[in-house]
Design a protein around this motif. Structure first.
Motif, PDB file in Angstrom:
ATOM      1  N   ALA A  57       0.145  -5.589   2.512  1.00 15.26           N
ATOM      2  CA  ALA A  57       1.502  -5.812   3.000  1.00 15.26           C
ATOM      3  C   ALA A  57       2.131  -4.541   3.557  1.00 15.26           C
ATOM      4  O   ALA A  57       3.059  -3.972   2.974  1.00 15.26           O
ATOM      5  CB  ALA A  57       2.366  -6.436   1.913  1.00 15.26           C
ATOM      6  N   CYS A  58       1.597  -4.102   4.681  1.00 11.90           N
ATOM      7  CA  CYS A  58       2.201  -3.023   5.473  1.00 11.90           C
ATOM      8  C   CYS A  58       1.853  -3.326   6.909  1.00 11.90           C
ATOM      9  O   CYS A  58       0.693  -3.674   7.197  1.00 11.90           O
ATOM     10  CB  CYS A  58       1.634  -1.665   5.071  1.00 11.90           C
ATOM     11  N   PHE A  59       2.822  -3.173   7.825  1.00 11.72           N
ATOM     12  CA  PHE A  59       2.618  -3.688   9.177  1.00 11.72           C
ATOM     13  C   PHE A  59       1.564  -2.925   9.986  1.00 11.72           C
ATOM     14  O   PHE A  59       1.106  -3.415  11.000  1.00 11.72           O
ATOM     15  CB  PHE A  59       3.946  -3.752   9.944  1.00 11.72           C
ATOM     16  N   GLY A  60       1.123  -1.766   9.523  1.00 11.99           N
ATOM     17  CA  GLY A  60       0.033  -1.073  10.220  1.00 11.99           C
ATOM     18  C   GLY A  60      -1.335  -1.615   9.823  1.00 11.99           C
ATOM     19  O   GLY A  60      -2.370  -1.105  10.280  1.00 11.99           O
ATOM     20  N   VAL A  71       9.544  -6.493  16.535  1.00 11.72           N
ATOM     21  CA  VAL A  71      10.699  -5.632  16.244  1.00 11.72           C
ATOM     22  C   VAL A  71      10.366  -4.849  14.978  1.00 11.72           C
ATOM     23  O   VAL A  71      10.189  -5.428  13.902  1.00 11.72           O
ATOM     24  CB  VAL A  71      11.983  -6.465  16.075  1.00 11.72           C
ATOM     25  N   THR A  72      10.232  -3.525  15.136  1.00 13.06           N
ATOM     26  CA  THR A  72       9.704  -2.724  14.034  1.00 13.06           C
ATOM     27  C   THR A  72      10.664  -1.595  13.634  1.00 13.06           C
ATOM     28  O   THR A  72      11.853  -1.646  13.931  1.00 13.06           O
ATOM     29  CB  THR A  72       8.276  -2.237  14.381  1.00 13.06           C
ATOM     30  N   THR A  73      10.146  -0.600  12.971  1.00 10.82           N
ATOM     31  CA  THR A  73      10.957   0.442  12.337  1.00 10.82           C
ATOM     32  C   THR A  73      11.149   1.636  13.290  1.00 10.82           C
ATOM     33  O   THR A  73      11.833   1.548  14.282  1.00 10.82           O
ATOM     34  CB  THR A  73      10.289   0.854  11.000  1.00 10.82           C
ATOM     35  N   LEU A  74      10.509   2.758  13.002  1.00  4.73           N
ATOM     36  CA  LEU A  74      10.698   3.967  13.807  1.00  4.73           C
ATOM     37  C   LEU A  74       9.876   3.913  15.097  1.00  4.73           C
ATOM     38  O   LEU A  74       8.785   3.323  15.124  1.00  4.73           O
ATOM     39  CB  LEU A  74      10.257   5.197  13.009  1.00  4.73           C
ATOM     40  N   ALA A 134      14.065   3.770   9.256  1.00  6.17           N
ATOM     41  CA  ALA A 134      12.933   4.246   8.455  1.00  6.17           C
ATOM     42  C   ALA A 134      12.569   3.184   7.415  1.00  6.17           C
ATOM     43  O   ALA A 134      13.443   2.441   6.941  1.00  6.17           O
ATOM     44  CB  ALA A 134      13.308   5.546   7.753  1.00  6.17           C
ATOM     45  N   VAL A 135      11.284   3.123   7.066  1.00  3.38           N
ATOM     46  CA  VAL A 135      10.810   2.102   6.123  1.00  3.38           C
ATOM     47  C   VAL A 135      11.601   2.161   4.809  1.00  3.38           C
ATOM     48  O   VAL A 135      11.983   1.128   4.258  1.00  3.38           O
ATOM     49  CB  VAL A 135       9.292   2.261   5.861  1.00  3.38           C
ATOM     50  N   LEU A 136      11.882   3.374   4.321  1.00  6.30           N
ATOM     51  CA  LEU A 136      12.559   3.476   3.021  1.00  6.30           C
ATOM     52  C   LEU A 136      14.012   2.993   3.056  1.00  6.30           C
ATOM     53  O   LEU A 136      14.587   2.688   2.020  1.00  6.30           O
ATOM     54  CB  LEU A 136      12.466   4.902   2.481  1.00  6.30           C
ATOM     55  N   LEU A 196       8.441  -9.728  12.955  1.00  9.80           N
ATOM     56  CA  LEU A 196       9.108  -8.617  12.253  1.00  9.80           C
ATOM     57  C   LEU A 196       8.059  -7.571  11.865  1.00  9.80           C
ATOM     58  O   LEU A 196       7.060  -7.906  11.218  1.00  9.80           O
ATOM     59  CB  LEU A 196       9.851  -9.139  11.023  1.00  9.80           C
ATOM     60  N   GLY A 197       8.297  -6.315  12.231  1.00  9.78           N
ATOM     61  CA  GLY A 197       7.256  -5.297  12.120  1.00  9.78           C
ATOM     62  C   GLY A 197       7.340  -4.410  10.908  1.00  9.78           C
ATOM     63  O   GLY A 197       7.030  -3.213  10.990  1.00  9.78           O
ATOM     64  N   CYS A 198       7.725  -4.957   9.758  1.00  6.85           N
ATOM     65  CA  CYS A 198       7.719  -4.175   8.519  1.00  6.85           C
ATOM     66  C   CYS A 198       7.794  -5.145   7.343  1.00  6.85           C
ATOM     67  O   CYS A 198       8.571  -6.118   7.388  1.00  6.85           O
ATOM     68  CB  CYS A 198       8.910  -3.217   8.476  1.00  6.85           C
ATOM     69  N   ALA A 199       7.030  -4.854   6.300  1.00  3.69           N
ATOM     70  CA  ALA A 199       7.083  -5.701   5.099  1.00  3.69           C
ATOM     71  C   ALA A 199       8.478  -5.695   4.486  1.00  3.69           C
ATOM     72  O   ALA A 199       8.896  -6.668   3.861  1.00  3.69           O
ATOM     73  CB  ALA A 199       6.055  -5.202   4.081  1.00  3.69           C
ATOM     74  N   GLY A 200       9.213  -4.608   4.698  1.00  6.67           N
ATOM     75  CA  GLY A 200      10.565  -4.492   4.161  1.00  6.67           C
ATOM     76  C   GLY A 200      11.578  -5.365   4.884  1.00  6.67           C
ATOM     77  O   GLY A 200      12.752  -5.392   4.511  1.00  6.67           O
ATOM     78  N   PRO A 207       0.801  -1.232   0.000  1.00  9.95           N
ATOM     79  CA  PRO A 207       0.000   0.000   0.000  1.00  9.95           C
ATOM     80  C   PRO A 207       0.826   1.271   0.000  1.00  9.95           C
ATOM     81  O   PRO A 207       0.262   2.362  -0.006  1.00  9.95           O
ATOM     82  CB  PRO A 207      -0.848  -0.129   1.268  1.00  9.95           C
ATOM     83  N   ASN A 208       2.161   1.142   0.026  1.00  7.31           N
ATOM     84  CA  ASN A 208       2.955   2.329  -0.270  1.00  7.31           C
ATOM     85  C   ASN A 208       3.336   2.277  -1.755  1.00  7.31           C
ATOM     86  O   ASN A 208       3.026   1.305  -2.440  1.00  7.31           O
ATOM     87  CB  ASN A 208       4.145   2.488   0.701  1.00  7.31           C
ATOM     88  N   THR A 209       3.964   3.326  -2.247  1.00  2.73           N
ATOM     89  CA  THR A 209       4.126   3.445  -3.704  1.00  2.73           C
ATOM     90  C   THR A 209       5.540   3.091  -4.182  1.00  2.73           C
ATOM     91  O   THR A 209       5.941   3.471  -5.280  1.00  2.73           O
ATOM     92  CB  THR A 209       3.762   4.878  -4.146  1.00  2.73           C
ATOM     93  N   SER A 218       6.210   5.673   1.780  1.00  3.21           N
ATOM     94  CA  SER A 218       6.221   4.703   2.884  1.00  3.21           C
ATOM     95  C   SER A 218       5.151   5.134   3.874  1.00  3.21           C
ATOM     96  O   SER A 218       4.727   6.294   3.870  1.00  3.21           O
ATOM     97  CB  SER A 218       7.593   4.652   3.558  1.00  3.21           C
ATOM     98  N   ILE A 219       4.727   4.197   4.709  1.00  2.00           N
ATOM     99  CA  ILE A 219       3.619   4.474   5.639  1.00  2.00           C
ATOM    100  C   ILE A 219       4.154   4.371   7.060  1.00  2.00           C
ATOM    101  O   ILE A 219       4.431   3.271   7.562  1.00  2.00           O
ATOM    102  CB  ILE A 219       2.451   3.496   5.387  1.00  2.00           C
ATOM    103  N   GLU A 220       4.318   5.548   7.689  1.00  2.17           N
ATOM    104  CA  GLU A 220       4.911   5.590   9.032  1.00  2.17           C
ATOM    105  C   GLU A 220       4.132   6.484   9.979  1.00  2.17           C
ATOM    106  O   GLU A 220       4.417   6.519  11.174  1.00  2.17           O
ATOM    107  CB  GLU A 220       6.360   6.114   8.926  1.00  2.17           C
TER     108      GLU A 220
HETATM  109  C1  2AL Z   1       5.479  -0.266   7.167  1.00  2.00           C
HETATM  110  C2  2AL Z   1       5.463  -1.277   6.183  1.00  2.00           C
HETATM  111  O1  2AL Z   1       5.481  -2.493   6.405  1.00  2.00           O
HETATM  112  N1  2AL Z   1       5.379  -0.638   5.003  1.00  2.00           N
HETATM  113  C3  2AL Z   1       5.339   0.679   5.189  1.00  2.00           C
HETATM  114  O2  2AL Z   1       5.265   1.536   4.288  1.00  2.00           O
HETATM  115  N2  2AL Z   1       5.385   0.888   6.542  1.00  2.00           N
HETATM  116  N3  2AL Z   1       5.560  -0.596   8.510  1.00  2.00           N
HETATM  117  C4  2AL Z   1       6.072   0.146   9.519  1.00  2.00           C
HETATM  118  N4  2AL Z   1       6.088  -0.411  10.749  1.00  2.00           N
HETATM  119  O3  2AL Z   1       6.509   1.281   9.362  1.00  2.00           O
END
Ligand code: 2AL
Length: 246
Positions: free
Chosen positions: A75-78, A114-117, A146-148, A180-184, A8-10, A43-45
């Motif tokens: 496929a985004c952890f939120g 365990v996630t991102t920011l 950061a997700v990116l 794991l808390g991010c699709a990345g 769902p991010n671009t 990205s979705i943060e």
């Molecule tokens: C995410 C993710 O999985 N994709 C995205 O854009 N943001 N998750 C996150 N925890 O920041």
């Protein structure tokens, strides 16, 4: 079987990364149709990112339904837009956070995320409340990544950072599994499982396998109650294209 894997991010590089992970685990005969939103944030943060990601995501859900896919994965952890997507879809819609948390509970009595920011931690905590998981999750840990930074193949530096946070979770939280808390982070699951010696659950692969199972059982999203299709009404401005039809 056709599964629509929606980033769902671009960011196309992140879509490619999650598609590789998904294709490694699906059964022969399951096709992964990997797409990302055509409009929205890279990205979705944040809550703003999430709100503005939803039109692009819902457009992909509608397109997948029209194409007759057997299930959708967000496929985004939120788990952005999960309830809205379920209103629009008759095929099952699986969010990667819910899938990973559910799978973790099947192989361990408790887990840490365990996630991102740090600012994404409250989002994950809200999901734990929504999904009735607060008694099973000991802690949501941020790595400050950061997700990116995870958009393409994860660098050695970030692999170490994420691995170290997982080790701290195991040492301090008393958990039997890591989510794991991010699709990345999908490219890290196998190596972390081997390195840590506990189940490490990546939401992308968890959601894809759950989607396969649901579709294989012929289960569809309920159209009774709050997942019923939205009734017809006008929407105005740029949202007019989303107005529910009669
Ligand atoms: C995410 C993710 O999985 N994709 C995205 O854009 N943001 N998750 C996150 N925890 O920041």
């Amino acid at each position: 079987m056709k599964l629509q894997l929606i980033n769902p991010n671009t960011t196309a590089a992140m879509t490619d990364k999650m598609a590789v992970a998904a294709r490694q685990v699906v059964s022969v005969g399951t096709q992964i149709l990997a797409v990302q939103s055509a409009t929205g944030p890279a990205s979705i943060e944040t809550a703003v990112d999430e709100a503005l990601a939803l039109p692009g995501l819902l457009a992909q859900i509608k397109a997948g339904e029209a194409a007759g896919v057997d299930a959708h994965v967000i496929a985004c952890f939120g788990d952005p837009g999960l309830r809205a997507a379920r209103e629009l879809a008759t095929a099952p819609v699986i969010g990667i956070a819910e899938a990973a948390m559910q799978m973790a509970c099947l192989v361990a009595s408790s887990f840490s995320v365990v996630t991102t920011l740090a600012r994404t931690v409250p989002t994950a905590q809200r999901l734990l409340v929504d999904y009735g998981m607060t008694s099973r999750c000991r802690r949501v840990r941020a790595t400050g990544i950061a997700v990116l930074e995870l958009e393409a193949q994860t660098s050695d530096l970030l692999r170490k950072k994420i691995g170290d946070e997982c080790r701290l979770a195991l040492a301090e939280d008393g958990v039997g599994a890591i989510v794991l808390g991010c699709a990345g982070m999908a490219d890290l699951c196998t190596e972390l499982t081997q390195a840590l010696g506990v189940p490490v659950i990546d939401g992308v692969t968890a959601a894809v396998k759950l989607a396969e199972a649901l579709a294989g059982l012929g289960l569809r999203t309920s159209k009774q109650g709050d997942y019923a299709r939205p009734g017809a009404k006008p929407y105005v401005g740029v949202m007019a294209q989303f107005a529910p039809a009669a």
